[in-house]
Design an enzyme around this catalytic site. Structure first.
Site, PDB file in Angstrom:
ATOM      1  N   GLY A   9      81.568  12.708  34.176  1.00 30.21           N
ATOM      2  CA  GLY A   9      81.889  12.897  32.763  1.00 30.21           C
ATOM      3  C   GLY A   9      83.348  12.560  32.525  1.00 30.21           C
ATOM      4  O   GLY A   9      83.933  11.749  33.239  1.00 30.21           O
ATOM      5  N   CYS A  10      83.945  13.213  31.557  1.00 29.88           N
ATOM      6  CA  CYS A  10      85.350  12.967  31.217  1.00 29.88           C
ATOM      7  C   CYS A  10      86.226  13.151  32.448  1.00 29.88           C
ATOM      8  O   CYS A  10      86.208  14.195  33.091  1.00 29.88           O
ATOM      9  CB  CYS A  10      85.783  13.914  30.107  1.00 29.88           C
ATOM     10  SG  CYS A  10      87.525  13.788  29.703  1.00 29.88           S
ATOM     11  N   PHE A  11      86.981  12.126  32.770  1.00 35.31           N
ATOM     12  CA  PHE A  11      87.759  12.167  34.012  1.00 35.31           C
ATOM     13  C   PHE A  11      88.916  13.150  33.997  1.00 35.31           C
ATOM     14  O   PHE A  11      89.421  13.531  35.039  1.00 35.31           O
ATOM     15  CB  PHE A  11      88.203  10.786  34.460  1.00 35.31           C
ATOM     16  CG  PHE A  11      88.884   9.885  33.450  1.00 35.31           C
ATOM     17  CD1 PHE A  11      89.568  10.343  32.344  1.00 35.31           C
ATOM     18  CD2 PHE A  11      88.832   8.515  33.654  1.00 35.31           C
ATOM     19  CE1 PHE A  11      90.203   9.484  31.458  1.00 35.31           C
ATOM     20  CE2 PHE A  11      89.462   7.629  32.775  1.00 35.31           C
ATOM     21  CZ  PHE A  11      90.144   8.122  31.674  1.00 35.31           C
ATOM     22  N   TRP A  12      89.350  13.609  32.826  1.00 36.56           N
ATOM     23  CA  TRP A  12      90.462  14.562  32.777  1.00 36.56           C
ATOM     24  C   TRP A  12      90.118  15.843  33.528  1.00 36.56           C
ATOM     25  O   TRP A  12      90.900  16.338  34.323  1.00 36.56           O
ATOM     26  CB  TRP A  12      90.816  14.916  31.346  1.00 36.56           C
ATOM     27  CG  TRP A  12      91.313  13.802  30.499  1.00 36.56           C
ATOM     28  CD1 TRP A  12      91.866  12.621  30.897  1.00 36.56           C
ATOM     29  CD2 TRP A  12      91.288  13.764  29.072  1.00 36.56           C
ATOM     30  NE1 TRP A  12      92.193  11.856  29.807  1.00 36.56           N
ATOM     31  CE2 TRP A  12      91.862  12.536  28.666  1.00 36.56           C
ATOM     32  CE3 TRP A  12      90.859  14.649  28.091  1.00 36.56           C
ATOM     33  CZ2 TRP A  12      92.004  12.177  27.333  1.00 36.56           C
ATOM     34  CZ3 TRP A  12      91.001  14.293  26.757  1.00 36.56           C
ATOM     35  CH2 TRP A  12      91.574  13.068  26.389  1.00 36.56           C
ATOM     36  N   ASP A  88      80.253  15.102  25.882  1.00 39.66           N
ATOM     37  CA  ASP A  88      80.539  13.670  25.999  1.00 39.66           C
ATOM     38  C   ASP A  88      79.259  12.897  26.275  1.00 39.66           C
ATOM     39  O   ASP A  88      78.546  13.187  27.236  1.00 39.66           O
ATOM     40  CB  ASP A  88      81.547  13.417  27.118  1.00 39.66           C
ATOM     41  CG  ASP A  88      82.881  14.090  26.861  1.00 39.66           C
ATOM     42  OD1 ASP A  88      83.339  14.041  25.710  1.00 39.66           O
ATOM     43  OD2 ASP A  88      83.441  14.669  27.799  1.00 39.66           O
TER      44      ASP A  88
END
Length: 168
Positions: A9-12, A88
């Site tokens: 998912g969101c890499f952050w 996301d």
């Protein structure tokens, strides 16, 4: 040092979580296994690029191993969704384990096969050779350190105090 690329998912959030895992020495966020090299964030988001948002995890094999890292990875993802994690949605948010050698492939495939034995739902995390990993723009690196209240679909509290990296 060894490395593995994980898309969750969101890499952050993936980077923020793994940065503190014991034995992890470095993390970088970027774009993995897409249709061309060096895409921009805008191209990944608008669908021109077909890359996964991913995190490069570099680790000291004397302090941790791939199985332990995969245990952490599966703690923070929903392994049953396709092209979605948290809120996301899109191909860039697919889940994947991108390996560089056959040993890591076998470890990842065996790990998932064991999990699948006790899971009635199909695990949809792909295991693929890493074709390429392109660093994301500087403002994405360590994003949640720079913006501690930034969006993150991952519960960063899942990393227990005794599991945190003591070398950083």
């Amino acid at each position: 040092m060894k490395q593995i690329v994980l898309a969750g998912g969101c890499f952050w959030g993936v980077e923020a979580y793994f940065r503190d895992v014991k034995g992890v020495t470095d993390t970088d966020v970027g774009y993995a296994n897409g249709n061309y090299r060096n895409p921009s964030y805008e191209e990944v988001c608008n669908g021109k690029a077909t890359h996964a948002e991913a995190t490069l995890v570099v680790y000291d094999e004397s302090k941790t191993n791939l199985v332990t890292l995969l245990e952490h990875f599966f703690r923070i993802i929903n392994p049953h969704t396709i092209n979605r994690q948290g809120n996301d949605i899109g191909v860039q948010y697919r889940t994947g384990i991108y390996y560089e050698n056959n040993e890591d492939q076998l470890i990842a495939e065996s790990f998932i096969a064991e999990l699948q034995k006790n899971d009635p739902k199909k695990i949809t995390v792909s295991v693929e050779p890493l074709r390429h990993f392109d660093l994301a723009e500087d403002y994405h690196q360590d994003y949640l350190v720079k913006k501690p209240n930034g969006y993150c679909h991952i519960n960063l509290g899942l990393l227990q105090a005794d599991e945190k990296n003591e070398t950083k």
